[in-house]
Scaffold this motif. Sequence first.
Motif, PDB file in Angstrom:
ATOM      1  N   LYS A  30     -43.219   9.349  42.566  1.00  0.00           N
ATOM      2  CA  LYS A  30     -44.365   8.965  41.868  1.00  0.00           C
ATOM      3  C   LYS A  30     -44.196   8.893  40.297  1.00  0.00           C
ATOM      4  O   LYS A  30     -43.292   9.500  39.908  1.00  0.00           O
ATOM      5  N   ASP A  31     -44.916   8.059  39.843  1.00  0.00           N
ATOM      6  CA  ASP A  31     -45.112   7.695  38.305  1.00  0.00           C
ATOM      7  C   ASP A  31     -45.018   8.912  37.639  1.00  0.00           C
ATOM      8  O   ASP A  31     -44.492   9.339  36.700  1.00  0.00           O
ATOM      9  N   SER A  32     -45.986   9.870  38.162  1.00  0.00           N
ATOM     10  CA  SER A  32     -46.330  11.063  37.458  1.00  0.00           C
ATOM     11  C   SER A  32     -45.136  12.074  37.593  1.00  0.00           C
ATOM     12  O   SER A  32     -44.752  12.939  36.751  1.00  0.00           O
ATOM     13  N   ASP A  33     -44.158  11.971  38.531  1.00  0.00           N
ATOM     14  CA  ASP A  33     -42.885  12.576  38.629  1.00  0.00           C
ATOM     15  C   ASP A  33     -41.754  12.126  37.881  1.00  0.00           C
ATOM     16  O   ASP A  33     -40.814  12.885  37.504  1.00  0.00           O
ATOM     17  N   ILE A  34     -41.791  10.893  37.468  1.00  0.00           N
ATOM     18  CA  ILE A  34     -40.763  10.159  36.800  1.00  0.00           C
ATOM     19  C   ILE A  34     -40.924  10.357  35.202  1.00  0.00           C
ATOM     20  O   ILE A  34     -40.025  10.285  34.444  1.00  0.00           O
ATOM     21  N   ILE A  35     -42.148  10.462  34.916  1.00  0.00           N
ATOM     22  CA  ILE A  35     -42.685  10.258  33.310  1.00  0.00           C
ATOM     23  C   ILE A  35     -42.141  11.510  32.680  1.00  0.00           C
ATOM     24  O   ILE A  35     -41.297  11.714  31.764  1.00  0.00           O
ATOM     25  N   PRO A  36     -41.809  12.787  33.369  1.00  0.00           N
ATOM     26  CA  PRO A  36     -41.384  13.822  32.545  1.00  0.00           C
ATOM     27  C   PRO A  36     -39.812  13.628  32.371  1.00  0.00           C
ATOM     28  O   PRO A  36     -39.180  14.270  31.419  1.00  0.00           O
ATOM     29  N   ILE A  37     -39.297  13.243  33.484  1.00  0.00           N
ATOM     30  CA  ILE A  37     -37.935  12.865  33.244  1.00  0.00           C
ATOM     31  C   ILE A  37     -37.470  11.867  32.142  1.00  0.00           C
ATOM     32  O   ILE A  37     -36.412  12.007  31.426  1.00  0.00           O
ATOM     33  N   LEU A  38     -38.401  10.866  32.011  1.00  0.00           N
ATOM     34  CA  LEU A  38     -38.337   9.752  30.878  1.00  0.00           C
ATOM     35  C   LEU A  38     -38.365  10.481  29.620  1.00  0.00           C
ATOM     36  O   LEU A  38     -37.666  10.051  28.684  1.00  0.00           O
ATOM     37  N   ASN A  39     -39.385  11.238  29.579  1.00  0.00           N
ATOM     38  CA  ASN A  39     -39.480  12.146  28.282  1.00  0.00           C
ATOM     39  C   ASN A  39     -38.559  12.902  27.726  1.00  0.00           C
ATOM     40  O   ASN A  39     -38.081  12.936  26.747  1.00  0.00           O
ATOM     41  N   ASN A  40     -37.841  13.533  29.080  1.00  0.00           N
ATOM     42  CA  ASN A  40     -36.619  14.295  28.473  1.00  0.00           C
ATOM     43  C   ASN A  40     -35.281  13.423  28.080  1.00  0.00           C
ATOM     44  O   ASN A  40     -34.713  13.887  27.232  1.00  0.00           O
ATOM     45  N   VAL A  41     -35.419  12.350  28.545  1.00  0.00           N
ATOM     46  CA  VAL A  41     -34.323  11.313  28.083  1.00  0.00           C
ATOM     47  C   VAL A  41     -34.604  10.883  26.565  1.00  0.00           C
ATOM     48  O   VAL A  41     -33.627  10.705  25.920  1.00  0.00           O
ATOM     49  N   MET A  42     -35.798  10.535  26.389  1.00  0.00           N
ATOM     50  CA  MET A  42     -36.320  10.327  24.895  1.00  0.00           C
ATOM     51  C   MET A  42     -36.009  11.358  24.136  1.00  0.00           C
ATOM     52  O   MET A  42     -35.297  11.318  22.980  1.00  0.00           O
ATOM     53  N   ASP A  43     -36.249  12.655  24.599  1.00  0.00           N
ATOM     54  CA  ASP A  43     -36.057  13.963  23.780  1.00  0.00           C
ATOM     55  C   ASP A  43     -34.603  13.845  23.529  1.00  0.00           C
ATOM     56  O   ASP A  43     -34.169  14.482  22.391  1.00  0.00           O
ATOM     57  N   HIS A  44     -33.858  13.589  24.395  1.00  0.00           N
ATOM     58  CA  HIS A  44     -32.380  13.839  24.420  1.00  0.00           C
ATOM     59  C   HIS A  44     -31.763  12.849  23.453  1.00  0.00           C
ATOM     60  O   HIS A  44     -30.829  13.178  22.377  1.00  0.00           O
ATOM     61  N   PHE A  45     -32.331  11.675  23.255  1.00  0.00           N
ATOM     62  CA  PHE A  45     -31.763  10.435  22.358  1.00  0.00           C
ATOM     63  C   PHE A  45     -32.418  11.100  20.886  1.00  0.00           C
ATOM     64  O   PHE A  45     -31.649  10.759  19.843  1.00  0.00           O
ATOM     65  N   LYS A  46     -33.525  11.669  20.820  1.00  0.00           N
ATOM     66  CA  LYS A  46     -33.979  12.233  19.467  1.00  0.00           C
ATOM     67  C   LYS A  46     -32.987  13.125  18.883  1.00  0.00           C
ATOM     68  O   LYS A  46     -32.527  13.378  17.798  1.00  0.00           O
ATOM     69  N   HIS A  47     -32.565  14.041  20.014  1.00  0.00           N
ATOM     70  CA  HIS A  47     -31.632  15.224  19.591  1.00  0.00           C
ATOM     71  C   HIS A  47     -30.403  14.452  19.162  1.00  0.00           C
ATOM     72  O   HIS A  47     -29.676  15.133  18.122  1.00  0.00           O
TER      73      HIS A  47
END
Length: 329
Positions: A147-164
């Motif tokens: 579900k989108d609700s399950d994918i969104i946290p993973i996508l946010n982790n990827v964005m945070d990883h790019f920020k890092h």
Amino acid sequence: MENTRHVYMIPKKKNKNVTTPTIHENESKISDDIATNVDKTFANDNCGDTNRCDLNEMNDISVDKKLKRKIQVREANQKYRDNQKKHYDKLKLQNKQLTTEVEQLKYELHKKTDSMQLHFANVYNVWYCEHNNLIQSIHKALITNYKDSDIIPILNNVMDHFKHLFYVNNIAAKRDALNIIYGVWMKPTERCIMWVGGFRPSDILKLINTHVYLTDLQSKNINELQSSTIHQERKISNTIANVEQKLAVRLVSDGFKDKGDGLALTNYIAHISQSMGNFHAMETYLHQADQLRLNILSNLQQMLTTKQFAESLLCINAYFKRIEAINCA
């Protein structure tokens, strides 16, 4: 009868008071005169000897003064030469010490630079491995129809990883911006493709517009975003190229001809230092480039659906894989 004159001599009257000196008196008088003359002669001789003694003493004093003066001058000259030699030896020792320190600093700087490059390369490799793990999680979520609700946290982790990654770039750029911007830590093929120490945002937009299914409105918005992104990329690239061009012009400038006063070299070093000072501003340009990359990813996350953005991240990772494959070829 002839007149004849008769001259009668009148006899002089004898002075009864005048007495005729005797023989004894004459001898005594002669003796006194001789004694007087001897005394005068002896006195004159003594006076001459005294004058000659005084003259000799004056000559001796003058000679002593000259000799003493020569000795003083000789000692002063020797002292001056000794001081000059000590000063020269001191400067020679200082020069040797400074040369040793410069060589040591060069060695430490070279070692530190190599260590910094190796350190950043290791940091980037660790980041890339973690990024691959996150991408695998996205791939698994899409295959299993999360579900989108399950994918969104993973996508946010990827964005945070790019920020890092961009944060690490900023920290490394404070030490050596040129190392990050020109990708010294990258492989040769990566340096040809990458832009200002990372991926080119406009290429990512082209990739997504080509390989991800988009609506007409989404495609239009991405095209507009791509145009503005290309404009910003050119602005940053032109600024960096301008800095490089200024340094090149300074190096070949004819305005620093040596006139023998030493000012040419001083002015030349000052101008080069000023140009090199502009290179220190590269940190700002790197930050602008990373900020542009982050803005593109954030805009894509807002413009696309959850699954579209997940597919976009998979395309970006495939893009990185293609570059890696070229490096291994």
